[in-house]
Scaffold this active site. Sequence first.
Site, PDB file in Angstrom:
ATOM      1  N   GLU A 267      48.304  54.990  62.023  1.00 23.10           N
ATOM      2  CA  GLU A 267      48.269  54.555  63.817  1.00 23.10           C
ATOM      3  C   GLU A 267      48.952  53.731  64.109  1.00 23.10           C
ATOM      4  OE1 GLU A 267      44.241  57.188  61.779  1.00 23.10           O
ATOM      5  OE2 GLU A 267      44.085  55.417  61.627  1.00 23.10           O
TER       6      GLU A 267
ATOM      7  N   ASP B 205      37.369  56.430  55.838  1.00 26.27           N
ATOM      8  CA  ASP B 205      36.032  56.320  56.658  1.00 26.27           C
ATOM      9  C   ASP B 205      34.646  56.055  55.811  1.00 26.27           C
ATOM     10  OD1 ASP B 205      36.448  58.615  58.240  1.00 26.27           O
ATOM     11  OD2 ASP B 205      36.249  60.274  56.850  1.00 26.27           O
TER      12      ASP B 205
ATOM     13  N   ASN C 203      45.044  52.883  61.030  1.00 26.00           N
ATOM     14  CA  ASN C 203      45.748  52.816  59.476  1.00 26.00           C
ATOM     15  C   ASN C 203      46.839  52.100  60.018  1.00 26.00           C
ATOM     16  OD1 ASN C 203      47.345  55.229  59.787  1.00 26.00           O
ATOM     17  ND2 ASN C 203      45.334  56.036  58.592  1.00 26.00           N
TER      18      ASN C 203
END
Length: 329
Positions: free
Chosen positions: A206, A274, A203
């Site tokens: 990150e 996820d 993302n």
Amino acid sequence: MSALAEIIEGFSKLRVMVIGDLMVDAYTWGKVSRISPEAPVQVVNVVKRESRLGGAGNVVLNVASLGAKPLVFSVIGDDATGSSLLQILVDAGLSVDGIIQEAGRPTTVKERVIAGSQQLIRVDSETEAQILQASSAALLTAIKASISKVDVIIFEDYDKGVLREGLIQEVMGLAKAAGIPTVVDPKKKNFFAYRGATLFKPNLHELRDGLGLESSDLSALALPATVKKFKESQNFGGVFVTLSERGVYMDYASEQIAIPAHIRQIADVSGAGDTVISIAACALAAGAKPAQIAELANLGGGLVCELLGVVPIAAELLKREAAKIDAGL
């Protein structure tokens, strides 16, 4: 049937290996009617408690909900929570053959206290220490026994110690030799350990932390050049960045794709990443084009945010929503 629906139909033929940090998502649901006399905090009267698969386990559930067959590989503790986690897997009809229990290691638990539709607090019990070398060796042995049976491998990294750099490189080498695509959901510690992966999915947070970037490097104008440089330096097939309310951006092969987020009534963003990686991996393994991978994953990530708690997205729901999209794919 639309092209996107055909891709989703193909998920049922897939076997997906998920390697990463398994944990328990524990929920305490209750009602708030007063403030504590002991401190300025709300008092929650418990209505029910529930334990679900979390971390890499949520990816496993998403893969299964999409119609594919997941094979999960992880190391957990030999504690009561670990036993509970194994039972959750068994009750869900999932194999525990790839789960290694390490003596003395605590199993990760993330407990959420929810009143009405509001999450009040989250309490984490965990370790970030690397698994023992013996556990890593046992895990690799289990992976080697099953790798020839799978269509795609997902590395689900939560920085909780299961994915040691040596293990990652061993599995990446095995996957490359077998022609199996690899999809990575990274965290900071192993950010540069996945060189050569088929699809790398950070993302925005990150990506910034992993590369040590400034916010200006990730603006809408600067992002394509930043991602392209990173993709080429790591020899990735593609980089897929989730941008929260800005949607998603993918640089895959020679294609650059930006898709805005779908307008949703946001209830809870838990587990959205996820869902995105589960759909992206299945779509990739099913032979979808880059734009189709991005469209489906973006759609699923938005859908899960409408639901309270960490909830997998079903293939039928994804197909219904995909039918509404005129993406020109």
